[in-house]
Design an enzyme around this catalytic site. Structure first.
Site, PDB file in Angstrom:
ATOM      1  N   PHE B  13       0.481  -1.028   0.070  1.00  0.00           N
ATOM      2  CA  PHE B  13       0.294   0.489   0.163  1.00  0.00           C
ATOM      3  C   PHE B  13       0.990   1.739  -0.022  1.00  0.00           C
ATOM      4  CE2 PHE B  13      -3.370  -2.814   1.694  1.00  0.00           C
ATOM      5  CZ  PHE B  13      -4.109  -2.582   1.125  1.00  0.00           C
ATOM      6  N   CYS B  14       0.342   2.573  -0.412  1.00  0.00           N
ATOM      7  CA  CYS B  14       0.785   3.724  -0.220  1.00  0.00           C
ATOM      8  C   CYS B  14       1.378   3.901   0.888  1.00  0.00           C
ATOM      9  CB  CYS B  14      -0.532   4.487  -0.820  1.00  0.00           C
ATOM     10  SG  CYS B  14       0.587   6.328  -0.360  1.00  0.00           S
ATOM     11  N   PRO B  15       2.839   4.849   1.273  1.00  0.00           N
ATOM     12  CA  PRO B  15       3.822   5.206   0.127  1.00  0.00           C
ATOM     13  C   PRO B  15       4.645   3.928  -0.502  1.00  0.00           C
ATOM     14  CG  PRO B  15       4.314   5.427   1.897  1.00  0.00           C
ATOM     15  CD  PRO B  15       3.474   4.205   3.022  1.00  0.00           C
ATOM     16  N   ASP B  40      -2.900  -1.264  -5.416  1.00  0.00           N
ATOM     17  CA  ASP B  40      -3.195  -0.115  -4.629  1.00  0.00           C
ATOM     18  C   ASP B  40      -3.784   0.559  -5.278  1.00  0.00           C
ATOM     19  OD1 ASP B  40      -3.563   1.707  -2.841  1.00  0.00           O
ATOM     20  OD2 ASP B  40      -1.828   2.327  -2.913  1.00  0.00           O
TER      21      ASP B  40
END
Lengths: 156, 75
Positions: B13-15, B40
């Site tokens: 997932f981000c980042p 994502d």
């Protein structure tokens, strides 16, 4: 000139710290120079040990640090520590990066840490109580000088 | 399209997909192309935005099922 971003991390909660470090690392990864100014509760993120109680502190500072440990709560649904435990578990399960992962990345990206000397003084915290990554101990003027040169300034 | 490397960010997932993309590109030479696989949902917007900020060249961004395939040529 390089783009710059500053964040004031005032909060000492896990969810808010994650938000701050997600933005800080992404900005640094996008080529920005990033500074985080840790003040008040935000200093809990930098504490080396869970309870930062030492002989150099007065009784109120000791009590304050005892009641405000480095194990960060979450801002809603804390439920005496059950909330952060569930959040960390959910994050691990969904393979989201943990706060510790992001803080490690932040150091690799040379994100600058400034610890607020006024807050440190009030709370009886010295450089020996905080992680070694703190680049500077300074105050509002140092922050404002950085913020003035920055395109993005956040207060979290 | 000539690919020099593939980076698997599926499940991240981000980042982290952007972090790994940047770290991988840092190891490559100018003109080389990196393929990034990610699931994502934010990656579809984040990769072009990151390329705009850094000046890296986004060659293509494809979607296959719920997997995004981004192609970035190092500047």
């Amino acid at each position: 000139m390089k783009d710059k971003m500053t964040i004031i991390l005032f909060s000492g909660e896990l969810d808010k710290a994650i938000a701050a470090f997600t933005l800080a690392t992404t900005a640094a990864l996008s080529g920005m120079e990033v500074t985080i100014f840790f003040t008040f509760w935000g200093l809990n993120v930098l504490k080396k040990t869970t309870y930062t109680v030492t002989g150099s502190q007065n009784i109120l500072q000791k009590m304050f640090n005892l009641m405000s440990p480095a194990t960060l709560p979450i801002s809603k649904l804390n439920m005496f520590g059950l909330g952060p435990w569930m959040m960390r578990r959910l994050m691990r399960k969904s393979k989201m990066a943990s706060l510790e992962d992001m803080m490690k990345l932040a150091r690799e990206l040379k994100i600058k840490y400034i610890a607020c000397t006024t807050s440190c003084g009030v709370l009886g915290l010295g450089p020996e109580h905080l992680v070694g990554e703190v680049d500077e101990f300074a105050g509002a003027a140092t922050y404002l000088a950085e913020a003035r040169e920055s395109n993005i300034n956040l207060f979290i | 399209m000539h690919l020099d490397k593939t980076l698997d960010c599926i499940g991240l997932f981000c980042p982290m997909p952007i972090a790994k993309t940047k770290q991988e590109l840092d190891k490559m030479n100018p003109g080389q192309t990196l393929e990034i696989l990610a699931d994502d949902p934010g990656f579809e917007k984040d990769l072009p935005a990151w390329c705009r900020m850094t000046g890296e060249k986004l060659v293509a961004l494809e979607k296959e099922g719920n997997i995004f395939k981004g192609y970035v040529t190092k500047k």
